[in-house]
Design a protein around this motif. Sequence first.
Motif, PDB file in Angstrom:
ATOM      1  N   GLY A 297     -28.705   4.131  69.546  1.00 34.65           N
ATOM      2  CA  GLY A 297     -27.272   4.254  69.784  1.00 34.65           C
ATOM      3  C   GLY A 297     -26.651   5.274  68.861  1.00 34.65           C
ATOM      4  N   TYR A 298     -25.311   5.289  68.841  1.00 37.94           N
ATOM      5  CA  TYR A 298     -24.550   6.231  68.025  1.00 37.94           C
ATOM      6  C   TYR A 298     -23.949   5.511  66.824  1.00 37.94           C
ATOM      7  N   ASP A 299     -23.806   6.225  65.721  1.00 43.59           N
ATOM      8  CA  ASP A 299     -22.989   5.725  64.633  1.00 43.59           C
ATOM      9  C   ASP A 299     -21.578   5.494  65.187  1.00 43.59           C
ATOM     10  N   GLU A 300     -21.037   4.323  64.957  1.00 43.36           N
ATOM     11  CA  GLU A 300     -19.768   3.941  65.578  1.00 43.36           C
ATOM     12  C   GLU A 300     -18.624   4.883  65.222  1.00 43.36           C
ATOM     13  N   ARG A 301     -18.709   5.587  64.115  1.00 40.56           N
ATOM     14  CA  ARG A 301     -17.639   6.497  63.711  1.00 40.56           C
ATOM     15  C   ARG A 301     -17.522   7.694  64.647  1.00 40.56           C
ATOM     16  N   ILE A 302     -18.589   8.005  65.375  1.00 40.57           N
ATOM     17  CA  ILE A 302     -18.511   9.050  66.404  1.00 40.57           C
ATOM     18  C   ILE A 302     -17.555   8.602  67.502  1.00 40.57           C
ATOM     19  N   ARG A 303     -17.683   7.345  67.915  1.00 46.21           N
ATOM     20  CA  ARG A 303     -16.783   6.810  68.948  1.00 46.21           C
ATOM     21  C   ARG A 303     -15.342   6.739  68.452  1.00 46.21           C
ATOM     22  N   GLU A 304     -15.175   6.262  67.231  1.00 46.15           N
ATOM     23  CA  GLU A 304     -13.838   5.969  66.736  1.00 46.15           C
ATOM     24  C   GLU A 304     -13.025   7.207  66.377  1.00 46.15           C
ATOM     25  N   TYR A 305     -13.683   8.232  65.851  1.00 48.84           N
ATOM     26  CA  TYR A 305     -12.931   9.333  65.260  1.00 48.84           C
ATOM     27  C   TYR A 305     -13.198  10.718  65.862  1.00 48.84           C
ATOM     28  N   LEU A 306     -14.107  10.805  66.825  1.00 48.48           N
ATOM     29  CA  LEU A 306     -14.447  12.133  67.347  1.00 48.48           C
ATOM     30  C   LEU A 306     -14.234  12.279  68.842  1.00 48.48           C
ATOM     31  N   VAL A 307     -14.723  11.341  69.610  1.00 50.40           N
ATOM     32  CA  VAL A 307     -14.716  11.520  71.066  1.00 50.40           C
ATOM     33  C   VAL A 307     -13.370  11.132  71.676  1.00 50.40           C
ATOM     34  N   THR A 308     -13.099  11.714  72.835  1.00 49.81           N
ATOM     35  CA  THR A 308     -11.898  11.372  73.606  1.00 49.81           C
ATOM     36  C   THR A 308     -12.232  10.500  74.798  1.00 49.81           C
ATOM     37  N   ASP A 309     -13.484  10.563  75.266  1.00 50.00           N
ATOM     38  CA  ASP A 309     -13.906   9.807  76.445  1.00 50.00           C
ATOM     39  C   ASP A 309     -15.333   9.317  76.248  1.00 50.00           C
ATOM     40  N   GLU A 310     -15.638   8.182  76.850  1.00 51.74           N
ATOM     41  CA  GLU A 310     -17.014   7.703  76.956  1.00 51.74           C
ATOM     42  C   GLU A 310     -17.305   7.486  78.430  1.00 51.74           C
ATOM     43  N   LEU A 311     -18.387   8.093  78.930  1.00 54.75           N
ATOM     44  CA  LEU A 311     -18.700   8.016  80.347  1.00 54.75           C
ATOM     45  C   LEU A 311     -20.109   7.499  80.591  1.00 54.75           C
ATOM     46  N   SER A 312     -20.228   6.719  81.658  1.00 55.07           N
ATOM     47  CA  SER A 312     -21.521   6.217  82.124  1.00 55.07           C
ATOM     48  C   SER A 312     -21.648   6.550  83.603  1.00 55.07           C
ATOM     49  N   ILE A 313     -22.858   6.874  84.054  1.00 50.07           N
ATOM     50  CA  ILE A 313     -23.040   7.145  85.483  1.00 50.07           C
ATOM     51  C   ILE A 313     -23.538   5.913  86.235  1.00 50.07           C
TER      52      ILE A 313
END
Length: 249
Positions: A120-136
Amino acid sequence: MMRIDVLTLFPEMFDGVFGASILGKAKDKGIVSLEAINFREYSNNKHNTVDDYPYGGGGGMVLKAEPVFGAVEDLMAKKEGGSRPRVILMCPQGETFTQKKAEELAKEEHLVLICGHYEGYDERIREYLVTDELSIGDYVLTGGEIPAMTVIDSVVRLLPGVLGNESSAVTDSYSTGLLEYPHYTRPAVFRDWEVPEVLISGNHAKIEAWRREQSLLRTLRRRPDLLEKAELTDKERKWLATQEQNQTT
């Protein structure tokens, strides 16, 4: 020109995809800039590692924050003016990718897609960097590269000038909220199977009416859930109710 950057540990996976078919033509026409960047180059250690063991224990490795932040921030620093890019994390936990989302992203100037591997990703990538999370879809793949290719293909084909016929994208399944109507081409008769007479009648009003009816019927049979949000007339809803009743009798 739209700009799309993909952060990946396997940029070679995108060579054929970015250079062929619709994406390759769009790139050659100058409609879109496509680049795959190996974020291992932004690792801050001598071994160029981008993952580490999870705090708290557990199986698998976790993608570190430093190389991903470094790659995105470098892209933003090199960008001349304009708005902040949409930074999209490809992740099975993300929002399910839809045609509506593709249409939304096609209006952006710059997209950055992050492809992960490992646990998985370090959660700080989700919290402070990305604008969207997408799944297909509700399944897990070995990495985010194939999902990223799916998103890019879906978005780029919506850009003006990419498709030969601009109306093609408008009438696609899901663009109208319904599944697309059936298509036929020459010959008019193949192994005794004939093309519906209305399609060779030359009466465009009747053809459009037939296509709308077929689109409604196909959606009812294959994806009835889409009808709940579709923009339908009272007449169409009554007709669909009759068709649904006929299916159950």
